[in-house]
Design an enzyme around this catalytic site. Structure first.
Site, PDB file in Angstrom:
ATOM      1  N   HIS A 128       0.820  -1.232   0.000  1.00  0.00           N
ATOM      2  CA  HIS A 128       0.000   0.000   0.000  1.00  0.00           C
ATOM      3  C   HIS A 128       0.848   1.274   0.000  1.00  0.00           C
ATOM      4  O   HIS A 128       0.303   2.372  -0.178  1.00  0.00           O
ATOM      5  CB  HIS A 128      -0.931   0.034   1.220  1.00  0.00           C
ATOM      6  N   ASP A 164      -3.477 -10.492  -2.481  1.00  0.00           N
ATOM      7  CA  ASP A 164      -3.982  -9.966  -1.208  1.00  0.00           C
ATOM      8  C   ASP A 164      -5.432  -9.518  -1.402  1.00  0.00           C
ATOM      9  O   ASP A 164      -5.831  -9.141  -2.505  1.00  0.00           O
ATOM     10  CB  ASP A 164      -3.109  -8.779  -0.792  1.00  0.00           C
ATOM     11  N   HIS A 176      -6.696  -6.867  -0.471  1.00  0.00           N
ATOM     12  CA  HIS A 176      -6.733  -5.415  -0.711  1.00  0.00           C
ATOM     13  C   HIS A 176      -5.809  -5.086  -1.882  1.00  0.00           C
ATOM     14  O   HIS A 176      -4.695  -5.601  -1.955  1.00  0.00           O
ATOM     15  CB  HIS A 176      -6.247  -4.674   0.537  1.00  0.00           C
ATOM     16  N   ASP A 197      -5.113 -12.473   3.372  1.00  0.00           N
ATOM     17  CA  ASP A 197      -6.291 -11.974   4.084  1.00  0.00           C
ATOM     18  C   ASP A 197      -7.593 -12.127   3.291  1.00  0.00           C
ATOM     19  O   ASP A 197      -8.648 -11.680   3.743  1.00  0.00           O
ATOM     20  CB  ASP A 197      -6.096 -10.517   4.533  1.00  0.00           C
TER      21      ASP A 197
HETATM   22 ZN   LIG Z   1      -4.530  -6.987   2.736  1.00  0.00          ZN
END
Ligand SMILES: [Zn+2]
Length: 308
Positions: A126, A163, A165, A245
């Site tokens: 990120h 992931d 996200h 996740d």
């Molecule tokens: Zn994540």
């Protein structure tokens, strides 16, 4: 034929406080499960190192790095965004995350092993060129990709990110650079809610997964959307933002993958890479349910170890 596993003790200095989901027990949970399954003994266990500044500065602006240094507290925590705590040892740990990934890359390029898993924290995908976000300070995978291109002179590097996200930071740093193909799958709409989730870039394939999506949706979209792009690009190196996740048991997202989906994902990468003798370097991103994380990483690493 060997698989290396990298970790480092300095991640313990990145203290995220009592109630934060990204904490040191995550690495311990992975290693405990690898030992329980008898995988640990099969791995080439290696230690990490801190980063070289020029590696960080390929992906991040000097002003951003300097600012992080200035705001790092002597004690306690500050929050660099609403999710990302920083303690006195956080930047030391973040530099070790970067340095361990680039060390693994250099050793992989020297054929010291065939593939590697790097268990880092803090994670990185990120972190944008000038911005910390979502538990991340430095973008480990983008920095590794840029070193592979500029130091090892590779011309085509694929970055696979499964992931839950989206790795907005990786896209922010590497967008429209034809040396890199970014294949991303993630819950949508969902954090980090940046414009990178819908934007079109020449080197990015976004796979959107609705909340509640499970194995069937995940596997068919990866096959249909990632497969042709990867084959067309013909990479010389595969880097993986390995976040776990999207598991059904994970509290940080609403996807419903199972342990076996991480075995499937590892086999999917292996089926492409092994016949072509392609090096694969996987870097830990998310994964916050300790039991599911340990099991999922073990399923994934078991596919890296397979030799048939
Ligand atoms: Zn994540």
């Amino acid at each position: 034929m060997t698989t290396a596993y990298f970790s480092f003790q300095q991640h313990f200095t990145h203290d995220t406080g009592d109630d934060h989901p990204e904490h040191a027990m995550r690495i311990l949970a992975i290693e405990q499960e690898l030992k329980k399954r008898g995988l640990w003994e099969q791995l080439d266990i290696r230690d990490g190192q801190t980063a070289n500044e020029p590696d960080i500065l390929r992906a991040h602006s000097p002003g951003y790095v300097e600012q992080l240094q200035l705001i790092q507290p002597q004690q306690g925590h500050i929050y660099v965004d609403e999710d990302t705590p920083m303690s006195a040892g956080s930047l030391d740990a973040a530099r070790y995350s970067v340095g361990t990934c680039t060390l693994a890359l250099d050793q992989l390029m020297k054929n010291e092993f065939n593939n590697a898993f790097v268990a880092v924290r803090p994670p990185g995908h990120h972190a944008e060129h000038r911005k910390s976000m979502g538990f991340c300070f430095f973008n480990n995978i983008a920095i590794t990709a840029l070193r592979a291109a500029e130091v090892h002179h590779l011309q085509r590097i694929a970055i696979l990110d499964f992931d839950a996200h989206q790795g907005n930071g990786t896209i922010d740093i590497l967008k429209n650079d034809p040396r890199f193909l970014m294949l991303s799958s993630f819950q949508h709409p969902f954090f980090p809610y940046t414009h990178y989730q819908d934007n079109k870039y020449s080197n990015l394939i976004n796979v959107h997964l609705d909340a509640g999506s499970g194995s069937v949706e995940f596997r068919s979209k990866i096959d249909d959307l990632w497969g042709p792009a990867l084959r067309g690009f013909a990479p010389e190196l595969i880097l993986v933002s390995a976040g776990f996740d999207a598991h059904r048991d994970d509290p940080m997202a609403e996807l419903c993958l199972l342990d076996d989906d991480y075995r499937w994902m590892g086999d999917w990468i292996r089926a492409y890479a092994a016949p072509r003798h392609l090096p694969v370097l996987a870097i830990l991103e998310g994964g916050y349910d300790l039991n599911a994380l340990g099991r999922s990483v073990s399923e994934f690493i078991a596919t890296m170890l397979r030799r048939d």
